[in-house]
Write a protein that holds these residues in place. Structure first.
Motif, mmCIF file in Angstrom:
data_model
loop_
_atom_site.group_PDB
_atom_site.id
_atom_site.type_symbol
_atom_site.label_atom_id
_atom_site.label_comp_id
_atom_site.label_asym_id
_atom_site.label_seq_id
_atom_site.Cartn_x
_atom_site.Cartn_y
_atom_site.Cartn_z
ATOM 1 N N GLN A 98 1.019 -0.930 0.098
ATOM 2 C CA GLN A 98 -0.218 -0.106 -0.011
ATOM 3 C C GLN A 98 0.423 1.189 -0.168
ATOM 4 O O GLN A 98 0.938 1.322 1.234
ATOM 5 C CB GLN A 98 -0.776 -0.098 1.073
ATOM 6 N N ALA A 101 -0.202 6.081 1.598
ATOM 7 C CA ALA A 101 -0.494 5.843 2.963
ATOM 8 C C ALA A 101 -2.398 7.088 3.157
ATOM 9 O O ALA A 101 -3.151 6.493 4.095
ATOM 10 C CB ALA A 101 0.065 6.987 3.491
ATOM 11 N N SER A 102 -2.797 8.023 2.382
ATOM 12 C CA SER A 102 -3.451 8.825 2.648
ATOM 13 C C SER A 102 -4.015 9.242 1.226
ATOM 14 O O SER A 102 -4.239 8.651 0.294
ATOM 15 C CB SER A 102 -3.391 9.904 2.494
ATOM 16 N N LEU A 209 -8.399 3.237 1.275
ATOM 17 C CA LEU A 209 -7.669 3.260 0.939
ATOM 18 C C LEU A 209 -7.992 3.374 -1.074
ATOM 19 O O LEU A 209 -9.031 2.803 -1.575
ATOM 20 C CB LEU A 209 -7.074 2.062 1.621
ATOM 21 N N THR A 279 2.247 9.504 -0.013
ATOM 22 C CA THR A 279 2.394 8.315 -0.458
ATOM 23 C C THR A 279 3.627 8.704 1.219
ATOM 24 O O THR A 279 4.320 8.110 2.070
ATOM 25 C CB THR A 279 3.527 8.467 -1.422
ATOM 26 N N SER A 282 4.455 6.034 4.021
ATOM 27 C CA SER A 282 3.803 4.802 3.655
ATOM 28 C C SER A 282 5.798 4.007 3.336
ATOM 29 O O SER A 282 6.318 4.650 2.552
ATOM 30 C CB SER A 282 3.011 4.702 2.460
ATOM 31 N N SER A 283 5.712 2.969 3.953
ATOM 32 C CA SER A 283 6.648 1.819 3.736
ATOM 33 C C SER A 283 6.777 1.349 2.517
ATOM 34 O O SER A 283 7.503 0.463 2.266
ATOM 35 C CB SER A 283 6.907 0.964 5.008
ATOM 36 N N ASP A 287 -1.231 -0.348 6.690
ATOM 37 C CA ASP A 287 -1.930 -0.086 7.790
ATOM 38 C C ASP A 287 -2.800 -1.158 7.470
ATOM 39 O O ASP A 287 -4.199 -0.828 7.562
ATOM 40 C CB ASP A 287 -2.213 1.901 7.382
#
Length: 326
Positions: A98, A101-102, A209, A279, A282-283, A287
């Motif tokens: 993913q 992240a947002s 997401l 992004t 985010s790794s 989440d």
């Protein structure tokens, strides 16, 4: 063009005949929304992993879920609502990473319509994207108690093309926009931010997401495919983090890959700046709280929910656990 051909030739020489082929289907046309993948390709991150990645642009008539169902791609970029809806209908998609992240999804409204807060949507016409993009909207309207069939007290849904014409032509009070793309099309058309009211799904608590990486569940049973995806995700996230740190360079790489000539430097640089906000943090690992919030939002669809039950097996950390370990 010569530069691209030379780069491709050198990459092919470097990876050799043993390179693993991977086809990635994008959710939309070549633009900074997908910069991480183009950067990973241009910077040789895929080649370093022994991968030969083909990036397939999307478009208004291309549904990633249909492409992967037909064997046209190994991995697709898709929004989780569309992926979960497809899974419930029998296409077993699994989220393996993913990068976003947002959420960047918004409703952008003309202030002159009198809309100041969500309850003011009642009896208004709202532009909505379909092809799977309508699911977050329908869940939100259900939570607001607003019917979407055009009946009194509800909202009238205008099936919006992938442009902002209904707002500019005042056919709709609000239209769907992304923070990184269509909102700026409205601004570029001469409407000022002061003439607009925006509602970010993220701020409204109904965000779902977006832009995750999905594969077919059956393929994950193959250890060789698992390893290929570990390499792909590792290189892709390296591309995303490079794009975040070097947004202007990333935008130019995207432009070099735009074979339509439709994109402009100014638009792509602005888009990349907005994409980097989504992004950030985010790794690549999913989440779980955000995934469960997406499910809860979709289940809150009232009489017409996007999904009817919580999914099982719709995501896995097996790929990112290995990809991000070193």
């Amino acid at each position: 063009m010569k530069k691209l051909i030379t780069a491709a030739f050198l990459a092919a020489m470097a990876t050799g005949a043993n390179a693993e082929d991977v086809k990635l289907q994008l959710k939309w046309v070549t633009q900074a929304q997908f910069a991480g993948y183009y950067v990973a390709q241009a910077k040789g991150f895929y080649e370093e992993e022994g991968l030969n990645v083909t990036i397939l642009p999307g478009g208004p008539d291309i549904a990633p879920t249909q492409v992967i169902a037909g064997g046209g791609a190994d991995v697709v970029v898709e929004w989780m609502p569309a992926a979960l809806a497809a899974r419930e209908k029998g296409l077993p998609l699994v989220n393996i990473a993913q990068p976003f992240a947002s959420s960047g999804l918004m409703l952008t409204c003309l202030a002159e319509t009198g809309i100041k807060e969500p309850k003011d949507f009642a009896d208004k016409t709202l532009g909505v994207w379909f092809f799977g993009n309508e699911y977050p909207f329908l869940s939100w309207m259900s939570q607001l108690g607003l019917a979407t069939d055009g009946s009194a007290g509800g909202v009238t849904v205008l099936k919006q093309g992938f442009n902002v014409d209904p707002l500019l032509q005042k056919q709709a009070a609000c239209v769907s926009t992304m923070t990184y793309n269509e909102y700026w099309q409205v601004i570029d058309a001469g409407i000022t931010p002061e003439q607009l009211v925006t509602f970010k799904y993220q701020d409204m608590g109904v965000a779902t997401l977006e832009d995750g990486l999905y594969v077919l569940e059956e393929r994950l049973a193959d250890p060789a495919f698992q390893e290929t995806m570990v390499k792909f995700v590792r290189a892709s996230m390296k591309g995303w983090k490079y794009a975040e740190a070097n947004p202007d360079e990333a935008a130019m790489i995207v432009l070099e890959n735009d074979q339509t000539g439709a994109q402009t430097e100014a638009h792509q640089k602005r888009m990349m700046g907005e994409i980097a906000k989504l992004t950030a943090g985010s790794s690549g690992a999913l989440d779980l709280a955000a995934a469960e919030k997406t499910v809860a939002t979709l289940l809150a669809g009232g009489s017409d929910p996007v999904i009817t039950k919580a999914p099982e097996g719709a995501w896995t950390s097996m790929i990112t656990d290995k990809a991000l370990a070193n």
